[in-house]
Design a protein around this motif. Structure first.
Motif, PDB file in Angstrom:
ATOM      1  N   GLY A   7      -4.388  27.672  23.477  1.00 43.46           N
ATOM      2  CA  GLY A   7      -4.316  28.984  22.806  1.00 43.46           C
ATOM      3  C   GLY A   7      -3.566  28.845  21.491  1.00 43.46           C
ATOM      4  O   GLY A   7      -2.994  29.799  20.969  1.00 43.46           O
ATOM      5  N   GLY A  10      -4.027  31.247  18.499  1.00 39.15           N
ATOM      6  CA  GLY A  10      -3.938  32.690  18.750  1.00 39.15           C
ATOM      7  C   GLY A  10      -2.748  33.335  18.056  1.00 39.15           C
ATOM      8  O   GLY A  10      -1.917  32.657  17.448  1.00 39.15           O
ATOM      9  N   VAL A  62      -1.171  29.973  26.523  1.00 35.92           N
ATOM     10  CA  VAL A  62      -0.901  31.282  25.928  1.00 35.92           C
ATOM     11  C   VAL A  62      -2.253  31.827  25.467  1.00 35.92           C
ATOM     12  O   VAL A  62      -2.552  31.938  24.292  1.00 35.92           O
ATOM     13  CB  VAL A  62       0.201  31.181  24.831  1.00 35.92           C
ATOM     14  CG1 VAL A  62      -0.153  30.217  23.733  1.00 35.92           C
ATOM     15  CG2 VAL A  62       0.588  32.536  24.307  1.00 35.92           C
ATOM     16  N   ALA A  63      -3.070  32.095  26.490  1.00 38.95           N
ATOM     17  CA  ALA A  63      -4.467  32.470  26.252  1.00 38.95           C
ATOM     18  C   ALA A  63      -5.022  33.137  27.500  1.00 38.95           C
ATOM     19  O   ALA A  63      -4.441  33.021  28.583  1.00 38.95           O
ATOM     20  CB  ALA A  63      -5.285  31.217  25.935  1.00 38.95           C
ATOM     21  N   GLY A  64      -6.144  33.786  27.326  1.00 40.42           N
ATOM     22  CA  GLY A  64      -6.837  34.357  28.477  1.00 40.42           C
ATOM     23  C   GLY A  64      -7.144  35.827  28.279  1.00 40.42           C
ATOM     24  O   GLY A  64      -6.312  36.587  27.797  1.00 40.42           O
ATOM     25  N   LYS A  86      -8.185  34.859  32.243  1.00 41.45           N
ATOM     26  CA  LYS A  86      -6.715  34.822  32.208  1.00 41.45           C
ATOM     27  C   LYS A  86      -6.106  34.313  33.517  1.00 41.45           C
ATOM     28  O   LYS A  86      -5.132  33.556  33.496  1.00 41.45           O
ATOM     29  CB  LYS A  86      -6.158  36.210  31.865  1.00 41.45           C
ATOM     30  CG  LYS A  86      -4.660  36.171  31.605  1.00 41.45           C
ATOM     31  CD  LYS A  86      -4.128  37.441  30.992  1.00 41.45           C
ATOM     32  CE  LYS A  86      -2.621  37.302  30.754  1.00 41.45           C
ATOM     33  NZ  LYS A  86      -2.040  38.464  30.105  1.00 41.45           N
ATOM     34  N   GLY A 112       2.218  39.222  31.109  1.00 41.35           N
ATOM     35  CA  GLY A 112       2.368  40.342  30.191  1.00 41.35           C
ATOM     36  C   GLY A 112       3.179  41.430  30.876  1.00 41.35           C
ATOM     37  O   GLY A 112       3.189  41.523  32.110  1.00 41.35           O
ATOM     38  N   PRO A 154       5.081  38.573  27.867  1.00 39.21           N
ATOM     39  CA  PRO A 154       5.346  39.195  26.561  1.00 39.21           C
ATOM     40  C   PRO A 154       5.122  40.707  26.621  1.00 39.21           C
ATOM     41  O   PRO A 154       4.270  41.182  27.380  1.00 39.21           O
ATOM     42  CB  PRO A 154       4.294  38.563  25.635  1.00 39.21           C
ATOM     43  CG  PRO A 154       3.701  37.421  26.387  1.00 39.21           C
ATOM     44  CD  PRO A 154       3.875  37.730  27.844  1.00 39.21           C
ATOM     45  N   TRP A 156       3.962  44.116  24.177  1.00 30.05           N
ATOM     46  CA  TRP A 156       3.028  44.155  23.050  1.00 30.05           C
ATOM     47  C   TRP A 156       3.629  43.359  21.911  1.00 30.05           C
ATOM     48  O   TRP A 156       4.847  43.399  21.691  1.00 30.05           O
ATOM     49  CB  TRP A 156       2.813  45.595  22.558  1.00 30.05           C
ATOM     50  CG  TRP A 156       1.864  46.397  23.389  1.00 30.05           C
ATOM     51  CD1 TRP A 156       2.182  47.469  24.177  1.00 30.05           C
ATOM     52  CD2 TRP A 156       0.442  46.222  23.499  1.00 30.05           C
ATOM     53  NE1 TRP A 156       1.054  47.953  24.789  1.00 30.05           N
ATOM     54  CE2 TRP A 156      -0.028  47.208  24.387  1.00 30.05           C
ATOM     55  CE3 TRP A 156      -0.466  45.320  22.941  1.00 30.05           C
ATOM     56  CZ2 TRP A 156      -1.374  47.327  24.732  1.00 30.05           C
ATOM     57  CZ3 TRP A 156      -1.808  45.434  23.286  1.00 30.05           C
ATOM     58  CH2 TRP A 156      -2.245  46.430  24.161  1.00 30.05           C
ATOM     59  N   THR A 160      -0.516  42.537  17.162  1.00 30.24           N
ATOM     60  CA  THR A 160      -1.621  43.024  17.995  1.00 30.24           C
ATOM     61  C   THR A 160      -1.622  44.550  18.020  1.00 30.24           C
ATOM     62  O   THR A 160      -2.679  45.185  17.903  1.00 30.24           O
ATOM     63  CB  THR A 160      -1.476  42.476  19.437  1.00 30.24           C
ATOM     64  OG1 THR A 160      -1.411  41.055  19.367  1.00 30.24           O
ATOM     65  CG2 THR A 160      -2.634  42.906  20.304  1.00 30.24           C
TER      66      THR A 160
HETATM   67  N1  LIG Z   1      -0.885  39.874  21.850  1.00 32.11           N
HETATM   68  C1  LIG Z   1      -0.247  40.678  22.681  1.00 32.11           C
HETATM   69  O1  LIG Z   1       0.206  41.793  22.311  1.00 32.11           O
HETATM   70  C2  LIG Z   1       0.004  40.246  24.097  1.00 32.11           C
HETATM   71  C3  LIG Z   1       0.881  40.976  24.913  1.00 32.11           C
HETATM   72  C4  LIG Z   1       1.083  40.571  26.230  1.00 32.11           C
HETATM   73  C5  LIG Z   1       0.416  39.464  26.719  1.00 32.11           C
HETATM   74  N2  LIG Z   1      -0.446  38.777  25.908  1.00 32.11           N
HETATM   75  C6  LIG Z   1      -1.143  37.620  26.452  1.00 32.11           C
HETATM   76  O2  LIG Z   1      -0.843  36.485  25.686  1.00 32.11           O
HETATM   77  C7  LIG Z   1      -1.986  35.615  25.643  1.00 32.11           C
HETATM   78  C8  LIG Z   1      -2.315  35.296  24.191  1.00 32.11           C
HETATM   79  O3  LIG Z   1      -2.551  36.515  23.516  1.00 32.11           O
HETATM   80  P1  LIG Z   1      -2.897  36.520  21.939  1.00 32.11           P
HETATM   81  O4  LIG Z   1      -2.915  37.940  21.537  1.00 32.11           O
HETATM   82  O5  LIG Z   1      -2.040  35.546  21.216  1.00 32.11           O
HETATM   83  O6  LIG Z   1      -4.410  35.976  22.011  1.00 32.11           O
HETATM   84  P2  LIG Z   1      -5.453  35.719  20.825  1.00 32.11           P
HETATM   85  O7  LIG Z   1      -4.840  36.009  19.484  1.00 32.11           O
HETATM   86  O8  LIG Z   1      -6.715  36.391  21.205  1.00 32.11           O
HETATM   87  O9  LIG Z   1      -5.672  34.125  20.906  1.00 32.11           O
HETATM   88  C9  LIG Z   1      -6.215  33.533  22.030  1.00 32.11           C
HETATM   89  C10 LIG Z   1      -6.093  32.023  21.915  1.00 32.11           C
HETATM   90  O10 LIG Z   1      -6.620  31.435  23.111  1.00 32.11           O
HETATM   91  C11 LIG Z   1      -7.734  30.596  22.796  1.00 32.11           C
HETATM   92  N3  LIG Z   1      -8.699  30.806  23.894  1.00 32.11           N
HETATM   93  C12 LIG Z   1      -9.346  31.942  24.209  1.00 32.11           C
HETATM   94  N4  LIG Z   1     -10.140  31.769  25.270  1.00 32.11           N
HETATM   95  C13 LIG Z   1      -9.976  30.465  25.649  1.00 32.11           C
HETATM   96  C14 LIG Z   1     -10.530  29.672  26.684  1.00 32.11           C
HETATM   97  N5  LIG Z   1     -11.438  30.177  27.531  1.00 32.11           N
HETATM   98  N6  LIG Z   1     -10.133  28.383  26.803  1.00 32.11           N
HETATM   99  C15 LIG Z   1      -9.225  27.858  25.949  1.00 32.11           C
HETATM  100  N7  LIG Z   1      -8.651  28.569  24.935  1.00 32.11           N
HETATM  101  C16 LIG Z   1      -9.036  29.851  24.788  1.00 32.11           C
HETATM  102  C17 LIG Z   1      -8.218  31.064  21.424  1.00 32.11           C
HETATM  103  O11 LIG Z   1      -8.815  30.042  20.655  1.00 32.11           O
HETATM  104  P3  LIG Z   1     -10.408  29.706  20.693  1.00 32.11           P
HETATM  105  O12 LIG Z   1     -11.128  30.985  20.410  1.00 32.11           O
HETATM  106  O13 LIG Z   1     -10.559  28.622  19.677  1.00 32.11           O
HETATM  107  O14 LIG Z   1     -10.656  29.209  22.091  1.00 32.11           O
HETATM  108  C18 LIG Z   1      -6.875  31.416  20.776  1.00 32.11           C
HETATM  109  O15 LIG Z   1      -6.225  30.223  20.345  1.00 32.11           O
HETATM  110  C19 LIG Z   1      -3.115  36.348  26.389  1.00 32.11           C
HETATM  111  O16 LIG Z   1      -3.157  35.878  27.711  1.00 32.11           O
HETATM  112  C20 LIG Z   1      -2.653  37.797  26.371  1.00 32.11           C
HETATM  113  O17 LIG Z   1      -3.134  38.526  27.491  1.00 32.11           O
HETATM  114  C21 LIG Z   1      -0.665  39.127  24.608  1.00 32.11           C
END
Ligand SMILES: NC(=O)c1ccc[n+]([C@@H]2O[C@H](COP(=O)([O-])OP(=O)(O)OC[C@H]3O[C@@H](n4cnc5c(N)ncnc54)[C@H](OP(=O)(O)O)[C@@H]3O)[C@@H](O)[C@H]2O)c1
Length: 202
Positions: A7, A10, A62-64, A86, A112, A154, A156, A160
């Motif tokens: 991830g 991301g 840190v993905a899903g 995820k 999360g 994490p 929000w 995001t």
């Molecule tokens: N952002 C928030 O506010 C927030 C809050 C709480 C929890 N989270 C959790 O934190 C995690 C990361 O969130 P984010 O907002 O940083 O995500 P993001 O910006 O959408 O980035 C996702 C990352 O994961 C990679 N990815 C996606 N699907 C994949 C797969 N099937 N296999 C391998 N890599 C994959 C993507 O790259 P590619 O497309 O190149 O694969 C990218 O590097 C998630 O699980 C999310 O639920 C996020």
């Protein structure tokens, strides 16, 4: 330390990579678009990825994806996505990565805050985050030779929140959230949920 980050491109992941590197760690930055690539929704892709990397001291996911849909609108596909991406994606990165994690190494998975503060339309996300926490608590008991597992929940992330039109001001930046990942990699915790400082549930 040598550290795999899944991830890595991301919103949170790219800040985690930057911070780890700034603190002298060597990072293998991975995602579906890296080289070697990994799609953690696909077991064969995980196997192929681990076959191409050396042993490391930490494996961070840190993905899903998980569906953000009201209960009465949830489709079978929404449920399948949430489980396959995820939840099972991260569990399989741990399970299949056991032989790649050195003694005293750490798995860090990502949940999360919704696990503790569910909101309408989050039945899938909340379920997945809570499931991942249960997995980490129990998996920690099976790890050997000082290996650890930690789940970061994490809140929000400001970037995001802004991107989806919410008020970003109450939330930490992705760079601030990344500090928590660095702390758990360099820390001693295992089996327990970890929150960004100032954003633990009451
Ligand atoms: N952002 C928030 O506010 C927030 C809050 C709480 C929890 N989270 C959790 O934190 C995690 C990361 O969130 P984010 O907002 O940083 O995500 P993001 O910006 O959408 O980035 C996702 C990352 O994961 C990679 N990815 C996606 N699907 C994949 C797969 N099937 N296999 C391998 N890599 C994959 C993507 O790259 P590619 O497309 O190149 O694969 C990218 O590097 C998630 O699980 C999310 O639920 C996020």
């Amino acid at each position: 330390m040598k550290i795999i980050v899944i991830g890595a491109t991301g919103t949170i992941g790219k800040e985690v990579v930057k911070l780890l590197q700034a603190n002298g760690h060597e990072v293998v930055a991975a995602s579906r678009s890296s080289q070697p690539s990994v799609d953690f929704t696909n077991a064969a892709s995980i196997d192929a990825f681990y076959n191409q990397v050396e042993e490391v001291d930490a494996i961070i996911t840190v993905a899903g994806d998980a569906a953000f849909v009201a209960l009465d609108k949830l489709t079978d596909a929404d449920i399948q996505l949430s489980l396959q991406s995820k939840l099972m994606g991260q569990i399989n990165m741990v399970r299949k990565g056991l032989s790649k994690l050195r003694p005293n190494g750490v798995f860090v998975i990502t949940g999360g805050f919704l696990a503790y503060a569910p909101a309408p339309q989050t039945a899938m996300i909340t379920m997945v985050n809570a499931g991942l926490e249960g997995f980490a608590k129990a998996a920690a008991l099976d790890l050997t030779e000082g290996r650890r597992i930690v789940i970061v929940h994490p809140p929000w992330v400001a970037e995001t929140a802004a991107a989806i039109g919410m008020d970003a001001s109450p939330w930490p930046s992705a760079a601030e959230v990344a500090e928590t990942y660095l702390q758990v990699v360099e820390g001693k915790e295992t089996g327990q949920p970890v929150f960004v400082e100032g954003y633990a549930p009451a």
